[in-house]
Design an enzyme around this catalytic site. Structure first.
Site, PDB file in Angstrom:
ATOM      1  N   THR A 176       1.014  -0.985  -0.690  1.00 55.65           N
ATOM      2  CA  THR A 176      -0.214  -0.146   0.016  1.00 55.65           C
ATOM      3  C   THR A 176       0.800   1.013  -0.001  1.00 55.65           C
ATOM      4  OG1 THR A 176      -1.699   1.091   1.170  1.00 55.65           O
ATOM      5  CG2 THR A 176       0.172   0.342   2.618  1.00 55.65           C
ATOM      6  N   HIS A 177       0.338   2.344  -0.621  1.00 51.85           N
ATOM      7  CA  HIS A 177       0.943   3.771  -0.055  1.00 51.85           C
ATOM      8  C   HIS A 177       0.298   4.911   0.638  1.00 51.85           C
ATOM      9  CE1 HIS A 177       3.652   2.834  -3.271  1.00 51.85           C
ATOM     10  NE2 HIS A 177       2.915   2.713  -4.322  1.00 51.85           N
ATOM     11  N   MET A 235      11.629   1.212 -13.687  1.00 59.59           N
ATOM     12  CA  MET A 235      12.260   1.095 -12.841  1.00 59.59           C
ATOM     13  C   MET A 235      13.551   1.858 -13.632  1.00 59.59           C
ATOM     14  SD  MET A 235      11.583  -1.146 -11.209  1.00 59.59           S
ATOM     15  CE  MET A 235      12.499  -1.314 -10.668  1.00 59.59           C
TER      16      MET A 235
END
Length: 266
Positions: free
Chosen positions: A78-79, A227
């Site tokens: 989660t953020h 990335m």
């Protein structure tokens, strides 16, 4: 609820892929969240994890809708800031790992993510993005509140608080810390494999980690790869001396009430 509000995250992504729609943000307890999360907030807040579930939290995508169909133990990422984590995680004494990254590198990385992620709000120019970061106007809210919230609760809630820079400096040491926290016993060979497989280079080339499966109208990796660099100190290639001065002065004010040992700010 309207039909739009009942869209699942998967449906919303598919819709965005065809319409290239940037989701608006809606505040939940003063934290800006993308609309598809805010519209499902009641079910997210009521989520009941199993005590064996492990929560991984970082400052910037919460997708709890699929978890109800998975058997525990589950790895849940989660953020959400600490105050928005469903209380059942703490009631059930779930273990949690928080990973924090220094503010300037986090800002730069998030900026490039918002450029390539066509479902996030439009980031605008970098100079303006710095201001949004400082004032907590980005999706998921204030970085300052985020890192401080988990830091101040880490002992009471048994949260393992890690730093991105430490993981880059000595990944084996941090993997061993995680192993001990989870009460696991792994051989040196397995630990070495974990360190190798979770290196930035390997993850950048791994379709399961680099989000290359997400259609380009949603994640436009021609703008910036998911990335990107993973470097410590890359912020120095983006901040002007004046921006650094303004940011540092504001940082001192916002972090004066805590002593979180971040590195690579100067």
């Amino acid at each position: 609820m309207t039909e739009e509000k009942e869209l699942s995250y998967k449906e919303a992504i598919e819709k965005a892929g065809s319409a290239i729609t940037r989701f608006p943000v809606i505040k939940i307890q003063d934290v800006p969240l993308m609309s598809h999360i805010a519209y499902n907030w009641d079910s997210i807040w009521a989520f009941r994890p199993d005590p064996s579930d492990l929560l991984i939290a970082t400052y910037p995508k919460a997708g709890l809708d699929l978890l109800k169909k998975m058997d525990p133990p589950r790895l849940i990422k989660t953020h959400l800031p600490f105050k928005l984590v469903p209380p059942a995680f703490w009631e059930n004494k779930c273990k949690a790992i928080y990973v924090a990254r220094n503010a300037k590198d986090n800002l730069v990385s998030y900026y490039y993510f918002d450029l390539m992620n066509k479902t996030q709000p439009e980031p605008g120019p970098f100079a303006g993005y710095i201001h949004k970061f400082m004032t907590g106007e980005l999706s998921w809210g204030s970085w300052y509140d985020h890192v401080k919230g988990y830091w101040m609760e880490r002992e009471k809630k048994n949260i393992l608080y890690l730093f991105y820079e430490d993981m880059k400096e000595n990944p084996r040491r941090e993997v061993e810390r995680i192993m001990r926290y989870l009460d696991l016993s792994l051989s040196d060979e397995v630990i070495s494999q974990i360190v190798e497989l979770t290196s930035f280079k390997n993850m950048k080339d791994n379709p399961m980690a680099n989000y290359s499966c997400i259609p380009s109208p949603v994640f436009d990796q021609s703008i910036s790869p998911f990335m990107r660099k993973g470097e410590v100190g890359d912020w120095k290639n983006h901040f002007s001396p004046e921006q650094t001065k303004i940011f540092d002065e504001d940082y001192e004010k916002q972090m004066k009430d805590v002593n979180i040992p971040f590195r690579s700010l100067i």
